[in-house]
Design a protein around this motif. Structure first.
Motif, PDB file in Angstrom:
ATOM      1  N   PHE A 137       0.802  -1.215   0.000  1.00 47.06           N
ATOM      2  CA  PHE A 137       0.000   0.000   0.000  1.00 47.06           C
ATOM      3  C   PHE A 137       0.843   1.278   0.000  1.00 47.06           C
ATOM      4  N   ASP A 138       1.987   1.278   0.681  1.00 48.80           N
ATOM      5  CA  ASP A 138       2.799   2.486   0.731  1.00 48.80           C
ATOM      6  C   ASP A 138       3.737   2.603  -0.461  1.00 48.80           C
ATOM      7  N   LEU A 139       4.321   1.488  -0.871  1.00 48.99           N
ATOM      8  CA  LEU A 139       5.306   1.536  -1.947  1.00 48.99           C
ATOM      9  C   LEU A 139       4.687   1.240  -3.307  1.00 48.99           C
ATOM     10  N   PHE A 140       4.177   0.023  -3.472  1.00 53.90           N
ATOM     11  CA  PHE A 140       3.651  -0.381  -4.779  1.00 53.90           C
ATOM     12  C   PHE A 140       2.442   0.451  -5.193  1.00 53.90           C
ATOM     13  N   ASP A 141       1.420   0.490  -4.336  1.00 57.22           N
ATOM     14  CA  ASP A 141       0.197   1.219  -4.686  1.00 57.22           C
ATOM     15  C   ASP A 141       0.460   2.715  -4.793  1.00 57.22           C
ATOM     16  N   GLY A 142       1.331   3.244  -3.928  1.00 58.18           N
ATOM     17  CA  GLY A 142       1.654   4.666  -3.993  1.00 58.18           C
ATOM     18  C   GLY A 142       2.280   5.050  -5.321  1.00 58.18           C
ATOM     19  N   LEU A 143       3.204   4.221  -5.810  1.00 55.85           N
ATOM     20  CA  LEU A 143       3.845   4.503  -7.097  1.00 55.85           C
ATOM     21  C   LEU A 143       2.884   4.275  -8.261  1.00 55.85           C
ATOM     22  N   ILE A 144       2.017   3.259  -8.135  1.00 54.83           N
ATOM     23  CA  ILE A 144       1.020   2.998  -9.186  1.00 54.83           C
ATOM     24  C   ILE A 144       0.072   4.187  -9.331  1.00 54.83           C
ATOM     25  N   GLN A 145      -0.371   4.742  -8.215  1.00 58.33           N
ATOM     26  CA  GLN A 145      -1.280   5.895  -8.271  1.00 58.33           C
ATOM     27  C   GLN A 145      -0.593   7.107  -8.893  1.00 58.33           C
ATOM     28  N   MET A 146       0.695   7.259  -8.640  1.00 54.11           N
ATOM     29  CA  MET A 146       1.448   8.347  -9.275  1.00 54.11           C
ATOM     30  C   MET A 146       1.487   8.152 -10.785  1.00 54.11           C
ATOM     31  N   VAL A 147       1.771   6.925 -11.221  1.00 55.82           N
ATOM     32  CA  VAL A 147       1.844   6.625 -12.657  1.00 55.82           C
ATOM     33  C   VAL A 147       0.497   6.867 -13.319  1.00 55.82           C
ATOM     34  N   ILE A 148      -0.588   6.433 -12.676  1.00 52.07           N
ATOM     35  CA  ILE A 148      -1.930   6.630 -13.244  1.00 52.07           C
ATOM     36  C   ILE A 148      -2.239   8.119 -13.390  1.00 52.07           C
ATOM     37  N   PHE A 149      -1.933   8.901 -12.360  1.00 51.58           N
ATOM     38  CA  PHE A 149      -2.194  10.340 -12.405  1.00 51.58           C
ATOM     39  C   PHE A 149      -1.391  10.984 -13.534  1.00 51.58           C
ATOM     40  N   ALA A 150      -0.114  10.622 -13.647  1.00 51.19           N
ATOM     41  CA  ALA A 150       0.737  11.203 -14.694  1.00 51.19           C
ATOM     42  C   ALA A 150       0.265  10.778 -16.083  1.00 51.19           C
ATOM     43  N   MET A 151      -0.109   9.505 -16.231  1.00 46.12           N
ATOM     44  CA  MET A 151      -0.552   9.017 -17.534  1.00 46.12           C
ATOM     45  C   MET A 151      -1.854   9.693 -17.965  1.00 46.12           C
ATOM     46  N   LEU A 152      -2.808   9.814 -17.051  1.00 47.52           N
ATOM     47  CA  LEU A 152      -4.073  10.469 -17.388  1.00 47.52           C
ATOM     48  C   LEU A 152      -3.861  11.942 -17.718  1.00 47.52           C
ATOM     49  N   THR A 153      -2.909  12.570 -17.041  1.00 44.31           N
ATOM     50  CA  THR A 153      -2.579  13.958 -17.353  1.00 44.31           C
ATOM     51  C   THR A 153      -2.064  14.081 -18.775  1.00 44.31           C
ATOM     52  N   MET A 154      -1.135  13.210 -19.157  1.00 48.22           N
ATOM     53  CA  MET A 154      -0.563  13.262 -20.499  1.00 48.22           C
ATOM     54  C   MET A 154      -1.610  12.955 -21.559  1.00 48.22           C
ATOM     55  N   VAL A 155      -2.435  11.950 -21.300  1.00 53.42           N
ATOM     56  CA  VAL A 155      -3.467  11.570 -22.274  1.00 53.42           C
ATOM     57  C   VAL A 155      -4.455  12.713 -22.493  1.00 53.42           C
ATOM     58  N   ASN A 156      -4.891  13.353 -21.420  1.00 54.54           N
ATOM     59  CA  ASN A 156      -5.865  14.434 -21.552  1.00 54.54           C
ATOM     60  C   ASN A 156      -5.273  15.655 -22.253  1.00 54.54           C
ATOM     61  N   ILE A 157      -4.028  15.982 -21.958  1.00 50.94           N
ATOM     62  CA  ILE A 157      -3.378  17.106 -22.657  1.00 50.94           C
ATOM     63  C   ILE A 157      -3.370  16.860 -24.148  1.00 50.94           C
ATOM     64  N   LYS A 158      -2.974  15.664 -24.536  1.00 49.54           N
ATOM     65  CA  LYS A 158      -2.840  15.327 -25.957  1.00 49.54           C
ATOM     66  C   LYS A 158      -4.194  15.217 -26.648  1.00 49.54           C
ATOM     67  N   VAL A 159      -5.129  14.492 -26.036  1.00 51.84           N
ATOM     68  CA  VAL A 159      -6.429  14.239 -26.670  1.00 51.84           C
ATOM     69  C   VAL A 159      -7.239  15.515 -26.831  1.00 51.84           C
ATOM     70  N   ILE A 160      -7.320  16.335 -25.794  1.00 47.93           N
ATOM     71  CA  ILE A 160      -8.153  17.548 -25.862  1.00 47.93           C
ATOM     72  C   ILE A 160      -7.527  18.582 -26.800  1.00 47.93           C
ATOM     73  N   ALA A 161      -6.201  18.636 -26.860  1.00 46.24           N
ATOM     74  CA  ALA A 161      -5.549  19.579 -27.773  1.00 46.24           C
ATOM     75  C   ALA A 161      -5.718  19.164 -29.234  1.00 46.24           C
ATOM     76  N   GLU A 162      -5.990  17.886 -29.471  1.00 48.95           N
ATOM     77  CA  GLU A 162      -6.094  17.393 -30.843  1.00 48.95           C
ATOM     78  C   GLU A 162      -7.511  17.038 -31.240  1.00 48.95           C
ATOM     79  N   HIS A 163      -8.505  17.402 -30.370  1.00 50.46           N
ATOM     80  CA  HIS A 163      -9.889  17.007 -30.671  1.00 50.46           C
ATOM     81  C   HIS A 163     -10.474  17.872 -31.770  1.00 50.46           C
TER      82      HIS A 163
END
Length: 226
Positions: A200-226
């Motif tokens: 919960f502290d190490l694995f899940d904490g890093l996974i949640q960071m990756v998900i947040f960063a990935m969704l940020t990148m996807v939304n920047i790209k998708v909305i700018a190109e819609h």
């Protein structure tokens, strides 16, 4: 519901502002990251030493993350994505040193999500123009305007609740584990929770960071190109 008690108060223009644990922890992390950045980037050499190699490995990782998921034309977002990766990792991993992760405070996750939301909208308007940006809300048909608006508004809501919910669940499970082990010896309380902390502290904490960063990148790209 447990009442949140400020650690201390700061006087600001006659107002008393309570500083809670999550805010203080963020200040400490910001100060620590700033100090490390200064130490790691001083006296850079053409032939890197071990310290510089570590910094270059981190930068290569973030550069490749942005390049692979967004494309070369989005490399200007490396500083922001890098900030998310480093800052959010530090926030989520504080449980390893006995400090409640600041991301179990919804105000923290909402603030991070709102920053991403405004960056996404700003970049889209900058890239495609204000007219095309608003035109996208009524495409392909005008009657789906409410759906498009709700979809756009849900970005900070989904980002903030996903991070907050997962981190809070981890903290609750850890608290329950320690409560259940209360009747056992101190040695058992020290050893048995280690696998739970690891997940919960190490694995899940890093996974949640990756998900947040990935969704940020996807939304920047998708909305700018819609």
């Amino acid at each position: 519901m447990e009442k949140i008690v400020p650690l201390f108060h700061i006087k600001f223009f006659g107002y008393s502002i309570g500083i809670v644990e999550s805010i203080f922890a963020q200040w400490c992390i910001i100060a620590l990251v700033a100090i490390l950045c200064i130490c790691f980037t001083r006296n850079l050499k053409t032939i890197p030493n071990k310290k510089q190699n570590i910094m270059e490995m981190i930068m290569d990782l973030i550069n490749n993350l942005v390049r692979d998921n967004m494309g070369e034309q989005y490399m200007q977002f490396v500083p922001y994505i890098g900030t998310i990766v480093i800052f959010l990792s530090a926030l989520n991993l504080t449980g390893l040193i006995g400090v409640t992760p600041p991301t179990v405070d919804y105000s923290v996750t909402l603030a991070l999500a709102l920053i991403t939301f405004f960056i996404v909208q700003w970049y889209a308007i900058k890239t495609i123009g204000l007219g095309h940006y608003f035109k996208g809300f009524v495409e392909p048909y005008a009657f789906i305007l409410p759906i498009n608006l709700i979809e756009r508004i849900m970005l900070p809501v989904s980002l903030s609740f996903r991070l907050f919910g997962n981190m809070t669940a981890g903290v609750i499970i850890l608290d329950l584990a320690y409560s259940s082990l209360g009747s056992l010896s101190g040695f058992a309380q020290l050893i048995l929770p280690i696998p739970i902390h690891f997940y919960f502290d190490l694995f899940d904490g890093l996974i949640q960071m990756v998900i947040f960063a990935m969704l940020t990148m996807v939304n920047i790209k998708v909305i700018a190109e819609h």
